[in-house]
Design a protein around this motif. Structure first.
Motif, PDB file in Angstrom:
ATOM      1  N   PHE A 353      10.374 -11.269  -6.652  1.00 40.55           N
ATOM      2  CA  PHE A 353       9.904 -10.336  -7.360  1.00 40.55           C
ATOM      3  C   PHE A 353       8.324 -10.086  -6.966  1.00 40.55           C
ATOM      4  CE2 PHE A 353       7.792  -7.036 -10.725  1.00 40.55           C
ATOM      5  CZ  PHE A 353       8.568  -6.053 -10.385  1.00 40.55           C
ATOM      6  N   LEU A 354       7.693 -11.385  -6.964  1.00 37.81           N
ATOM      7  CA  LEU A 354       6.504 -11.405  -6.716  1.00 37.81           C
ATOM      8  C   LEU A 354       6.298 -10.996  -5.277  1.00 37.81           C
ATOM      9  CD1 LEU A 354       3.339 -12.411  -7.146  1.00 37.81           C
ATOM     10  CD2 LEU A 354       3.787 -14.612  -6.413  1.00 37.81           C
ATOM     11  N   VAL A 355       6.957 -11.156  -4.323  1.00 43.20           N
ATOM     12  CA  VAL A 355       6.837 -10.764  -2.997  1.00 43.20           C
ATOM     13  C   VAL A 355       7.080  -9.239  -2.793  1.00 43.20           C
ATOM     14  CG1 VAL A 355       7.903 -10.830  -0.550  1.00 43.20           C
ATOM     15  CG2 VAL A 355       7.607 -13.014  -2.009  1.00 43.20           C
ATOM     16  N   LEU A 356       8.032  -8.831  -3.518  1.00 41.50           N
ATOM     17  CA  LEU A 356       8.276  -7.223  -3.491  1.00 41.50           C
ATOM     18  C   LEU A 356       7.265  -6.682  -4.077  1.00 41.50           C
ATOM     19  CD1 LEU A 356      10.397  -4.846  -3.830  1.00 41.50           C
ATOM     20  CD2 LEU A 356      10.239  -5.712  -6.299  1.00 41.50           C
ATOM     21  N   ALA A 357       6.496  -7.080  -5.278  1.00 43.17           N
ATOM     22  CA  ALA A 357       5.540  -6.470  -5.880  1.00 43.17           C
ATOM     23  C   ALA A 357       4.008  -6.359  -4.790  1.00 43.17           C
ATOM     24  CB  ALA A 357       5.144  -6.992  -7.080  1.00 43.17           C
ATOM     25  N   MET A 358       3.910  -7.446  -4.049  1.00 38.52           N
ATOM     26  CA  MET A 358       2.870  -7.479  -3.215  1.00 38.52           C
ATOM     27  C   MET A 358       3.191  -6.568  -1.961  1.00 38.52           C
ATOM     28  SD  MET A 358       1.838 -11.566  -3.403  1.00 38.52           S
ATOM     29  CE  MET A 358       0.343 -11.419  -2.299  1.00 38.52           C
ATOM     30  N   THR A 359       4.337  -6.788  -1.739  1.00 33.49           N
ATOM     31  CA  THR A 359       4.627  -5.774  -0.544  1.00 33.49           C
ATOM     32  C   THR A 359       4.658  -4.080  -1.008  1.00 33.49           C
ATOM     33  OG1 THR A 359       6.235  -7.227   0.268  1.00 33.49           O
ATOM     34  CG2 THR A 359       6.481  -5.262   1.005  1.00 33.49           C
ATOM     35  N   SER A 360       4.976  -3.947  -2.133  1.00 34.50           N
ATOM     36  CA  SER A 360       4.617  -2.458  -2.667  1.00 34.50           C
ATOM     37  C   SER A 360       3.352  -2.319  -2.707  1.00 34.50           C
ATOM     38  CB  SER A 360       5.350  -2.398  -4.269  1.00 34.50           C
ATOM     39  OG  SER A 360       6.734  -2.856  -4.120  1.00 34.50           O
ATOM     40  N   MET A 361       2.393  -2.996  -3.164  1.00 36.65           N
ATOM     41  CA  MET A 361       1.037  -2.850  -3.449  1.00 36.65           C
ATOM     42  C   MET A 361       0.482  -2.696  -2.131  1.00 36.65           C
ATOM     43  SD  MET A 361       0.098  -2.433  -6.534  1.00 36.65           S
ATOM     44  CE  MET A 361      -1.911  -2.780  -6.472  1.00 36.65           C
ATOM     45  N   GLY A 362       0.754  -3.406  -0.909  1.00 35.74           N
ATOM     46  CA  GLY A 362       0.114  -3.356   0.163  1.00 35.74           C
ATOM     47  C   GLY A 362       0.355  -1.843   0.734  1.00 35.74           C
ATOM     48  N   ILE A 363       1.788  -1.277   0.566  1.00 29.72           N
ATOM     49  CA  ILE A 363       1.993   0.043   0.920  1.00 29.72           C
ATOM     50  C   ILE A 363       1.120   0.930   0.182  1.00 29.72           C
ATOM     51  CG2 ILE A 363       3.757   1.724   0.806  1.00 29.72           C
ATOM     52  CD1 ILE A 363       5.813  -0.604   1.269  1.00 29.72           C
ATOM     53  N   LEU A 364       1.171   0.903  -1.125  1.00 32.80           N
ATOM     54  CA  LEU A 364       0.273   1.764  -1.958  1.00 32.80           C
ATOM     55  C   LEU A 364      -1.383   1.664  -1.372  1.00 32.80           C
ATOM     56  CD1 LEU A 364       0.073   3.566  -4.448  1.00 32.80           C
ATOM     57  CD2 LEU A 364      -0.094   1.860  -5.893  1.00 32.80           C
ATOM     58  N   ILE A 365      -1.647   0.639  -0.989  1.00 35.61           N
ATOM     59  CA  ILE A 365      -3.249   0.405  -0.735  1.00 35.61           C
ATOM     60  C   ILE A 365      -3.286   1.183   0.679  1.00 35.61           C
ATOM     61  CG2 ILE A 365      -4.980  -0.966   0.007  1.00 35.61           C
ATOM     62  CD1 ILE A 365      -3.762  -2.938  -2.232  1.00 35.61           C
ATOM     63  N   ASN A 366      -2.440   1.055   1.574  1.00 32.30           N
ATOM     64  CA  ASN A 366      -2.413   1.798   2.794  1.00 32.30           C
ATOM     65  C   ASN A 366      -2.404   3.209   2.691  1.00 32.30           C
ATOM     66  OD1 ASN A 366      -0.785   2.877   5.179  1.00 32.30           O
ATOM     67  ND2 ASN A 366      -1.875   1.142   5.981  1.00 32.30           N
ATOM     68  N   ILE A 367      -1.523   3.665   1.760  1.00 32.57           N
ATOM     69  CA  ILE A 367      -1.431   5.076   1.539  1.00 32.57           C
ATOM     70  C   ILE A 367      -2.847   5.561   1.024  1.00 32.57           C
ATOM     71  CG2 ILE A 367      -0.464   7.071   0.118  1.00 32.57           C
ATOM     72  CD1 ILE A 367       1.934   5.255   0.105  1.00 32.57           C
ATOM     73  N   SER A 368      -3.520   4.875  -0.099  1.00 36.03           N
ATOM     74  CA  SER A 368      -4.909   5.080  -0.542  1.00 36.03           C
ATOM     75  C   SER A 368      -5.737   5.314   0.483  1.00 36.03           C
ATOM     76  CB  SER A 368      -5.282   4.006  -1.512  1.00 36.03           C
ATOM     77  OG  SER A 368      -5.769   3.017  -1.050  1.00 36.03           O
ATOM     78  N   SER A 369      -5.846   4.358   1.629  1.00 36.28           N
ATOM     79  CA  SER A 369      -6.857   4.509   2.789  1.00 36.28           C
ATOM     80  C   SER A 369      -6.584   5.977   3.446  1.00 36.28           C
ATOM     81  CB  SER A 369      -6.589   3.335   3.622  1.00 36.28           C
ATOM     82  OG  SER A 369      -5.305   3.368   4.556  1.00 36.28           O
ATOM     83  N   PHE A 370      -5.491   6.390   3.765  1.00 43.09           N
ATOM     84  CA  PHE A 370      -5.284   7.471   4.475  1.00 43.09           C
ATOM     85  C   PHE A 370      -5.486   8.707   3.570  1.00 43.09           C
ATOM     86  CE2 PHE A 370      -2.514   4.919   7.125  1.00 43.09           C
ATOM     87  CZ  PHE A 370      -2.845   5.491   8.516  1.00 43.09           C
ATOM     88  N   VAL A 371      -5.467   8.577   2.403  1.00 47.40           N
ATOM     89  CA  VAL A 371      -5.852   9.537   1.447  1.00 47.40           C
ATOM     90  C   VAL A 371      -7.513  10.023   1.462  1.00 47.40           C
ATOM     91  CG1 VAL A 371      -5.971  10.409  -1.061  1.00 47.40           C
ATOM     92  CG2 VAL A 371      -3.863   9.533  -0.056  1.00 47.40           C
ATOM     93  N   ASN A 372      -8.035   8.837   1.590  1.00 51.34           N
ATOM     94  CA  ASN A 372      -9.594   8.797   1.304  1.00 51.34           C
ATOM     95  C   ASN A 372     -10.102   9.040   2.647  1.00 51.34           C
ATOM     96  OD1 ASN A 372      -9.677   7.687  -1.224  1.00 51.34           O
ATOM     97  ND2 ASN A 372      -9.861   5.388  -0.614  1.00 51.34           N
TER      98      ASN A 372
END
Length: 394
Positions: A353-372
Protein backbone atom coordinates in the motif's frame (compact mmCIF):
# COMPACT_ATOMS: atom_id res chain seq x y z
CA UNK A 1 9.40 19.77 -20.79
CA UNK A 2 10.91 18.35 -17.60
CA UNK A 3 11.99 21.83 -16.53
CA UNK A 4 8.42 23.08 -16.98
CA UNK A 5 7.07 20.18 -14.95
CA UNK A 6 9.50 20.82 -12.09
CA UNK A 7 8.56 24.49 -12.09
CA UNK A 8 4.83 23.80 -11.93
CA UNK A 9 4.63 20.92 -9.43
CA UNK A 10 2.42 21.42 -6.40
CA UNK A 11 5.21 21.04 -3.84
CA UNK A 12 2.80 21.37 -0.93
CA UNK A 13 1.48 17.88 -1.83
CA UNK A 14 5.01 16.46 -1.88
CA UNK A 15 5.81 18.01 1.51
CA UNK A 16 2.54 16.76 3.03
CA UNK A 17 3.12 13.23 1.72
CA UNK A 18 6.68 12.96 3.06
CA UNK A 19 5.66 14.46 6.41
CA UNK A 20 3.07 11.70 6.76
CA UNK A 21 5.47 8.97 5.60
CA UNK A 22 8.23 10.18 7.94
CA UNK A 23 5.78 10.39 10.84
CA UNK A 24 4.43 6.94 9.95
CA UNK A 25 7.90 5.35 9.95
CA UNK A 26 8.60 6.80 13.42
CA UNK A 27 5.26 5.50 14.72
CA UNK A 28 5.84 2.07 13.12
CA UNK A 29 9.08 1.79 15.08
CA UNK A 30 7.38 2.87 18.29
CA UNK A 31 4.36 0.57 17.80
CA UNK A 32 6.30 -2.52 16.66
CA UNK A 33 9.40 -2.50 18.85
CA UNK A 34 7.80 -4.82 21.44
CA UNK A 35 6.03 -7.09 18.93
CA UNK A 36 9.25 -7.94 17.09
CA UNK A 37 10.80 -9.25 20.29
CA UNK A 38 7.78 -11.12 21.71
CA UNK A 39 5.93 -12.40 18.61
CA UNK A 40 8.69 -14.02 16.59
CA UNK A 41 10.77 -17.07 17.38
CA UNK A 42 13.64 -16.41 17.32
CA UNK A 43 13.10 -12.74 18.27
CA UNK A 44 13.86 -10.11 15.65
CA UNK A 45 15.54 -6.75 16.24
CA UNK A 46 13.27 -4.06 17.67
CA UNK A 47 13.78 -1.98 14.52
CA UNK A 48 12.79 -4.83 12.15
CA UNK A 49 9.58 -3.28 10.79
CA UNK A 50 11.17 0.18 10.87
CA UNK A 51 13.91 -1.02 8.51
CA UNK A 52 11.42 -2.93 6.32
CA UNK A 53 9.28 0.18 5.88
CA UNK A 54 12.35 2.24 4.99
CA UNK A 55 13.18 -0.37 2.34
CA UNK A 56 9.64 -0.15 0.93
CA UNK A 57 9.98 3.64 0.93
CA UNK A 58 13.10 3.28 -1.22
CA UNK A 59 11.20 0.95 -3.57
CA UNK A 60 8.25 3.36 -3.70
CA UNK A 61 10.50 6.27 -4.68
CA UNK A 62 11.05 4.69 -8.10
CA UNK A 63 7.39 4.67 -9.28
CA UNK A 64 6.79 7.96 -7.44
CA UNK A 65 9.48 9.77 -9.46
CA UNK A 66 8.49 8.02 -12.69
CA UNK A 67 4.81 8.94 -12.36
CA UNK A 68 5.73 12.50 -11.44
CA UNK A 69 7.72 12.86 -14.67
CA UNK A 70 5.64 10.71 -17.05
CA UNK A 71 2.70 12.69 -18.54
CA UNK A 72 -0.50 11.29 -17.07
CA UNK A 73 -2.11 11.09 -20.55
CA UNK A 74 0.09 8.05 -21.28
CA UNK A 75 -1.97 5.80 -18.98
CA UNK A 76 -5.01 6.25 -21.20
CA UNK A 77 -3.25 4.41 -24.02
CA UNK A 78 -2.57 1.40 -21.81
CA UNK A 79 -6.08 1.20 -20.32
CA UNK A 80 -6.83 -2.26 -21.74
CA UNK A 81 -3.46 -3.68 -20.75
CA UNK A 82 -3.81 -2.29 -17.20
CA UNK A 83 -7.25 -3.83 -16.72
CA UNK A 84 -6.15 -7.21 -18.21
CA UNK A 85 -3.06 -7.38 -15.96
CA UNK A 86 -5.18 -6.40 -12.93
CA UNK A 87 -7.67 -9.15 -13.71
CA UNK A 88 -4.86 -11.67 -14.23
CA UNK A 89 -3.33 -10.82 -10.84
CA UNK A 90 -6.67 -11.33 -9.08
CA UNK A 91 -7.12 -14.69 -10.81
CA UNK A 92 -3.60 -15.75 -9.74
CA UNK A 93 -4.50 -14.85 -6.15
CA UNK A 94 -7.77 -16.79 -6.46
CA UNK A 95 -6.13 -20.01 -7.67
CA UNK A 96 -2.55 -19.84 -6.37
CA UNK A 97 -2.38 -17.05 -3.81
CA UNK A 98 -0.61 -17.23 -0.45
CA UNK A 99 -2.76 -17.50 2.67
CA UNK A 100 -2.16 -15.50 5.84
CA UNK A 101 -4.56 -14.74 8.73
CA UNK A 102 -7.37 -16.75 7.07
CA UNK A 103 -7.17 -14.70 3.88
CA UNK A 104 -5.81 -15.71 0.46
CA UNK A 105 -4.74 -12.24 -0.69
CA UNK A 106 -1.03 -12.37 -1.48
CA UNK A 107 1.35 -13.49 -4.22
CA UNK A 108 4.75 -14.69 -3.04
CA UNK A 109 7.69 -14.90 -5.42
CA UNK A 110 11.44 -15.07 -4.78
CA UNK A 111 11.00 -14.07 -1.14
CA UNK A 112 8.87 -11.02 -1.98
CA UNK A 113 5.20 -10.89 -1.03
CA UNK A 114 2.79 -8.41 -2.61
CA UNK A 115 -0.93 -7.82 -2.19
CA UNK A 116 -2.34 -7.32 -5.73
CA UNK A 117 -5.68 -5.96 -4.51
CA UNK A 118 -3.86 -2.79 -3.42
CA UNK A 119 -2.53 -2.14 -6.93
CA UNK A 120 -5.89 -3.05 -8.45
CA UNK A 121 -7.31 0.12 -6.86
CA UNK A 122 -5.13 2.37 -9.03
CA UNK A 123 -5.63 0.16 -12.08
CA UNK A 124 -9.39 0.45 -11.76
CA UNK A 125 -9.18 4.23 -11.25
CA UNK A 126 -7.15 4.58 -14.47
CA UNK A 127 -9.62 2.34 -16.32
CA UNK A 128 -12.69 4.25 -15.15
CA UNK A 129 -11.12 7.65 -15.85
CA UNK A 130 -10.15 6.49 -19.37
CA UNK A 131 -13.43 4.79 -20.22
CA UNK A 132 -15.66 7.61 -18.95
CA UNK A 133 -13.58 10.28 -20.69
CA UNK A 134 -13.83 8.24 -23.90
CA UNK A 135 -17.62 7.97 -23.58
CA UNK A 136 -18.30 11.67 -22.92
CA UNK A 137 -20.06 12.14 -26.27
CA UNK A 138 -22.75 9.64 -25.23
CA UNK A 139 -22.36 9.61 -21.42
CA UNK A 140 -26.10 10.24 -21.04
CA UNK A 141 -26.78 6.84 -22.64
CA UNK A 142 -26.84 4.71 -19.50
CA UNK A 143 -26.91 1.33 -21.22
CA UNK A 144 -24.04 2.10 -23.56
CA UNK A 145 -21.82 4.32 -21.40
CA UNK A 146 -22.31 3.19 -17.79
CA UNK A 147 -23.39 -0.48 -17.81
CA UNK A 148 -20.11 -1.91 -19.29
CA UNK A 149 -17.90 -0.23 -16.61
CA UNK A 150 -20.38 -1.39 -13.96
CA UNK A 151 -19.86 -4.99 -15.07
CA UNK A 152 -16.06 -4.60 -14.80
CA UNK A 153 -16.43 -3.02 -11.32
CA UNK A 154 -18.68 -5.89 -10.21
CA UNK A 155 -16.18 -8.53 -11.40
CA UNK A 156 -13.33 -6.84 -9.51
CA UNK A 157 -15.53 -6.36 -6.43
CA UNK A 158 -16.47 -10.04 -6.18
CA UNK A 159 -12.95 -11.32 -6.93
CA UNK A 160 -11.55 -9.17 -4.10
CA UNK A 161 -14.43 -10.05 -1.75
CA UNK A 162 -13.79 -13.74 -2.50
CA UNK A 163 -10.23 -13.57 -1.04
CA UNK A 164 -11.92 -12.60 1.40
CA UNK A 165 -11.07 -8.89 1.63
CA UNK A 166 -14.34 -7.08 2.20
CA UNK A 167 -12.57 -3.90 3.31
CA UNK A 168 -10.77 -3.48 -0.01
CA UNK A 169 -13.92 -4.51 -1.90
CA UNK A 170 -15.91 -1.78 -0.14
CA UNK A 171 -13.18 0.78 -0.90
CA UNK A 172 -13.23 -0.24 -4.58
CA UNK A 173 -17.01 0.16 -4.66
CA UNK A 174 -16.82 3.55 -2.92
CA UNK A 175 -14.14 4.99 -5.22
CA UNK A 176 -15.97 3.66 -8.28
CA UNK A 177 -19.17 5.28 -7.03
CA UNK A 178 -17.50 8.68 -6.67
CA UNK A 179 -16.08 8.45 -10.20
CA UNK A 180 -19.44 7.42 -11.65
CA UNK A 181 -21.11 10.39 -9.94
CA UNK A 182 -18.47 12.72 -11.44
CA UNK A 183 -18.60 11.14 -14.90
CA UNK A 184 -21.35 13.43 -16.19
CA UNK A 185 -24.17 10.89 -16.43
CA UNK A 186 -27.81 12.04 -16.31
CA UNK A 187 -29.28 12.90 -12.94
CA UNK A 188 -32.21 10.49 -13.35
CA UNK A 189 -29.80 7.67 -14.20
CA UNK A 190 -27.70 8.55 -11.17
CA UNK A 191 -30.69 8.43 -8.82
CA UNK A 192 -31.81 5.14 -10.38
CA UNK A 193 -28.32 3.72 -9.82
CA UNK A 194 -28.29 4.90 -6.20
CA UNK A 195 -31.69 3.25 -5.69
CA UNK A 196 -30.41 0.04 -7.25
CA UNK A 197 -27.34 0.09 -5.00
CA UNK A 198 -29.53 0.63 -1.95
CA UNK A 199 -31.68 -2.38 -2.88
CA UNK A 200 -28.57 -4.49 -3.53
CA UNK A 201 -27.06 -3.40 -0.22
CA UNK A 202 -30.26 -4.32 1.62
CA UNK A 203 -30.30 -7.76 0.01
CA UNK A 204 -26.60 -8.35 0.75
CA UNK A 205 -27.03 -7.16 4.37
CA UNK A 206 -29.94 -9.56 4.82
CA UNK A 207 -28.00 -12.46 3.32
CA UNK A 208 -24.74 -11.79 5.22
CA UNK A 209 -25.18 -14.69 7.68
CA UNK A 210 -25.36 -17.07 4.70
CA UNK A 211 -22.32 -15.87 2.76
CA UNK A 212 -19.96 -14.68 5.51
CA UNK A 213 -17.77 -16.90 7.63
CA UNK A 214 -18.09 -17.05 11.41
CA UNK A 215 -14.94 -14.94 11.74
CA UNK A 216 -16.34 -12.21 9.47
CA UNK A 217 -19.64 -12.18 11.34
CA UNK A 218 -17.76 -11.92 14.64
CA UNK A 219 -15.98 -8.81 13.32
CA UNK A 220 -19.34 -7.15 12.73
CA UNK A 221 -20.67 -8.07 16.18
CA UNK A 222 -17.33 -7.08 17.71
CA UNK A 223 -17.56 -3.61 16.19
CA UNK A 224 -21.02 -2.77 17.49
CA UNK A 225 -21.16 -4.80 20.70
CA UNK A 226 -17.52 -5.44 21.70
CA UNK A 227 -18.20 -5.92 25.41
CA UNK A 228 -20.48 -8.91 24.76
CA UNK A 229 -17.33 -10.93 23.92
CA UNK A 230 -14.37 -8.96 25.33
CA UNK A 231 -11.88 -11.85 25.04
CA UNK A 232 -12.54 -12.67 21.40
CA UNK A 233 -14.56 -10.65 18.85
CA UNK A 234 -14.46 -7.44 20.89
CA UNK A 235 -10.81 -7.75 21.97
CA UNK A 236 -9.31 -5.51 19.26
CA UNK A 237 -11.78 -2.69 19.67
CA UNK A 238 -11.79 -2.66 23.48
CA UNK A 239 -8.01 -2.32 23.54
CA UNK A 240 -8.23 0.35 20.87
CA UNK A 241 -10.70 2.23 23.11
CA UNK A 242 -8.29 1.91 26.04
CA UNK A 243 -5.44 3.32 23.94
CA UNK A 244 -7.56 6.24 22.73
CA UNK A 245 -8.94 6.99 26.20
CA UNK A 246 -5.50 7.03 27.83
CA UNK A 247 -4.08 9.41 25.21
CA UNK A 248 -5.98 12.49 26.31
CA UNK A 249 -4.91 15.88 24.97
CA UNK A 250 -1.13 15.51 24.95
CA UNK A 251 -0.73 11.71 25.03
CA UNK A 252 1.43 9.52 27.24
CA UNK A 253 4.55 10.47 25.27
CA UNK A 254 6.28 9.11 22.17
CA UNK A 255 7.27 5.49 22.80
CA UNK A 256 5.29 5.22 26.06
CA UNK A 257 2.24 3.29 24.83
CA UNK A 258 0.95 0.55 27.13
CA UNK A 259 -1.33 -1.16 24.60
CA UNK A 260 1.54 -2.12 22.30
CA UNK A 261 2.87 -4.46 25.03
CA UNK A 262 0.86 -7.42 23.73
CA UNK A 263 -2.60 -5.99 24.41
CA UNK A 264 -3.54 -4.45 21.03
CA UNK A 265 -2.94 -6.95 18.19
CA UNK A 266 -1.12 -5.67 15.10
CA UNK A 267 -0.53 -2.19 16.59
CA UNK A 268 1.74 -1.12 13.72
CA UNK A 269 -0.72 -1.90 10.88
CA UNK A 270 -4.50 -1.43 10.98
CA UNK A 271 -4.64 -0.02 14.53
CA UNK A 272 -1.59 2.21 14.40
CA UNK A 273 -3.79 5.29 14.81
CA UNK A 274 -4.81 4.05 18.26
CA UNK A 275 -1.12 4.04 19.24
CA UNK A 276 -0.69 7.52 17.73
CA UNK A 277 -3.54 8.82 19.87
CA UNK A 278 -2.27 7.02 22.99
CA UNK A 279 1.26 8.39 22.66
CA UNK A 280 0.62 11.83 21.12
CA UNK A 281 -2.99 12.56 22.04
CA UNK A 282 -5.17 15.08 20.24
CA UNK A 283 -2.16 16.87 18.75
CA UNK A 284 -0.97 13.72 16.96
CA UNK A 285 -4.51 13.07 15.73
CA UNK A 286 -4.86 16.59 14.33
CA UNK A 287 -1.47 16.32 12.63
CA UNK A 288 -2.35 13.08 10.80
CA UNK A 289 -5.97 13.83 9.91
CA UNK A 290 -5.11 17.43 9.01
CA UNK A 291 -2.43 16.40 6.50
CA UNK A 292 -4.63 13.66 5.02
CA UNK A 293 -7.51 16.15 4.66
CA UNK A 294 -5.14 18.65 3.04
CA UNK A 295 -4.02 16.09 0.44
CA UNK A 296 -7.60 15.07 -0.31
CA UNK A 297 -8.73 18.71 -0.62
CA UNK A 298 -5.84 19.63 -2.91
CA UNK A 299 -6.48 16.52 -5.01
CA UNK A 300 -10.15 17.33 -5.53
CA UNK A 301 -9.27 20.95 -6.41
CA UNK A 302 -6.78 19.68 -9.00
CA UNK A 303 -9.54 17.48 -10.45
CA UNK A 304 -12.01 20.38 -10.57
CA UNK A 305 -9.52 22.73 -12.24
CA UNK A 306 -8.26 20.19 -14.78
CA UNK A 307 -9.91 20.87 -18.16
CA UNK A 308 -9.08 17.40 -19.46
CA UNK A 309 -11.82 14.92 -18.51
CA UNK A 310 -9.39 12.02 -18.14
CA UNK A 311 -7.05 14.02 -15.88
CA UNK A 312 -9.97 15.39 -13.88
CA UNK A 313 -11.48 11.95 -13.21
CA UNK A 314 -8.03 10.51 -12.47
CA UNK A 315 -7.34 13.18 -9.83
CA UNK A 316 -10.81 12.76 -8.31
CA UNK A 317 -10.39 8.97 -8.21
CA UNK A 318 -7.00 9.15 -6.46
CA UNK A 319 -8.27 11.75 -3.96
CA UNK A 320 -11.39 9.71 -3.19
CA UNK A 321 -9.22 6.59 -2.71
CA UNK A 322 -7.13 8.34 -0.04
CA UNK A 323 -10.27 9.80 1.57
CA UNK A 324 -12.28 6.57 1.64
CA UNK A 325 -9.31 4.43 2.72
CA UNK A 326 -8.62 6.85 5.59
CA UNK A 327 -12.29 6.89 6.60
CA UNK A 328 -12.49 3.08 6.62
CA UNK A 329 -9.32 2.75 8.72
CA UNK A 330 -10.32 5.45 11.23
CA UNK A 331 -13.83 3.99 11.35
CA UNK A 332 -12.32 0.62 12.27
CA UNK A 333 -10.15 2.08 15.04
CA UNK A 334 -13.07 4.03 16.53
CA UNK A 335 -15.67 1.26 16.25
CA UNK A 336 -17.73 3.05 13.62
CA UNK A 337 -17.02 0.22 11.14
CA UNK A 338 -16.17 -3.48 11.50
CA UNK A 339 -12.50 -4.52 11.37
CA UNK A 340 -11.61 -4.55 7.67
CA UNK A 341 -7.82 -4.74 7.47
CA UNK A 342 -7.54 -1.44 5.58
CA UNK A 343 -4.24 0.35 6.34
CA UNK A 344 -4.08 4.09 7.03
CA UNK A 345 -2.51 5.81 4.01
CA UNK A 346 1.20 6.70 4.46
CA UNK A 347 1.11 5.76 8.18
CA UNK A 348 0.42 2.02 8.57
CA UNK A 349 3.11 -0.59 7.97
CA UNK A 350 2.75 -2.35 4.63
CA UNK A 351 4.89 -2.29 1.51
CA UNK A 352 2.21 -2.86 -1.12
CA UNK A 353 0.00 0.00 0.00
CA UNK A 354 2.91 2.40 0.59
CA UNK A 355 4.14 1.83 -2.99
CA UNK A 356 0.55 2.21 -4.26
CA UNK A 357 0.03 5.44 -2.31
CA UNK A 358 3.31 6.95 -3.52
CA UNK A 359 2.54 5.96 -7.12
CA UNK A 360 -0.90 7.55 -6.85
CA UNK A 361 0.60 10.73 -5.43
CA UNK A 362 3.11 10.86 -8.28
CA UNK A 363 0.25 10.75 -10.80
CA UNK A 364 -1.68 13.42 -8.87
CA UNK A 365 1.34 15.73 -8.70
CA UNK A 366 1.92 15.24 -12.43
CA UNK A 367 -1.69 16.26 -13.15
CA UNK A 368 -1.21 19.33 -10.94
CA UNK A 369 1.79 20.43 -13.02
CA UNK A 370 -0.25 20.29 -16.24
CA UNK A 371 -3.12 22.18 -14.57
CA UNK A 372 -0.70 24.91 -13.41
CA UNK A 373 0.94 25.15 -16.85
CA UNK A 374 -2.46 25.48 -18.51
CA UNK A 375 -3.55 28.14 -16.02
CA UNK A 376 -0.38 30.18 -16.58
CA UNK A 377 -0.72 29.87 -20.37
CA UNK A 378 -4.20 31.40 -20.21
CA UNK A 379 -3.03 34.41 -18.16
CA UNK A 380 -2.41 37.61 -20.13
CA UNK A 381 1.25 38.49 -20.61
CA UNK A 382 2.48 41.50 -18.56
CA UNK A 383 3.56 44.64 -20.43
CA UNK A 384 5.35 47.68 -19.12
CA UNK A 385 3.56 51.02 -19.14
CA UNK A 386 6.37 53.42 -20.07
CA UNK A 387 4.47 56.54 -19.06
CA UNK A 388 3.94 55.33 -15.48
CA UNK A 389 6.86 52.93 -15.17
CA UNK A 390 4.80 50.00 -13.88
CA UNK A 391 3.74 46.54 -15.05
CA UNK A 392 0.17 46.17 -16.30
CA UNK A 393 -1.78 43.31 -17.92
CA UNK A 394 -3.42 43.84 -21.33
Amino acid sequence: MLKKLLKNYDYSLIIAMFLLIGFGIIMIYSASMVVTVTKFDPPRPSNYFFIKQLQWLAVGMVPFILTMVLPYQVYKRFMKMIIIVSLALLLIVLFAGSTFNNGQRWISFAGITIQPSEFIKVGLIIYLAAIFSKKQSYITNFKKAVVPPLIVISVFFFLVAKQPDLGTAVIIAGVSGVMIICSGMKGKHLFSLIGLCFVAFSIIATALPIFLSDEQLSRISGAYDPFSDPQDSGYHLINSYLAIASGGITGRGLGDSIQKYGFLPEPYTDFIMAIVIEELGVFGTIFVIGLLAFIVYKGFMIGIRCQDTFGSLLAIGISSLIAIQSFVNLGTVSGLLPITGAPLPFISYGGSFLVLAMTSMGILINISSFVNMKRKALQPAPTKNKSEGRIVYR
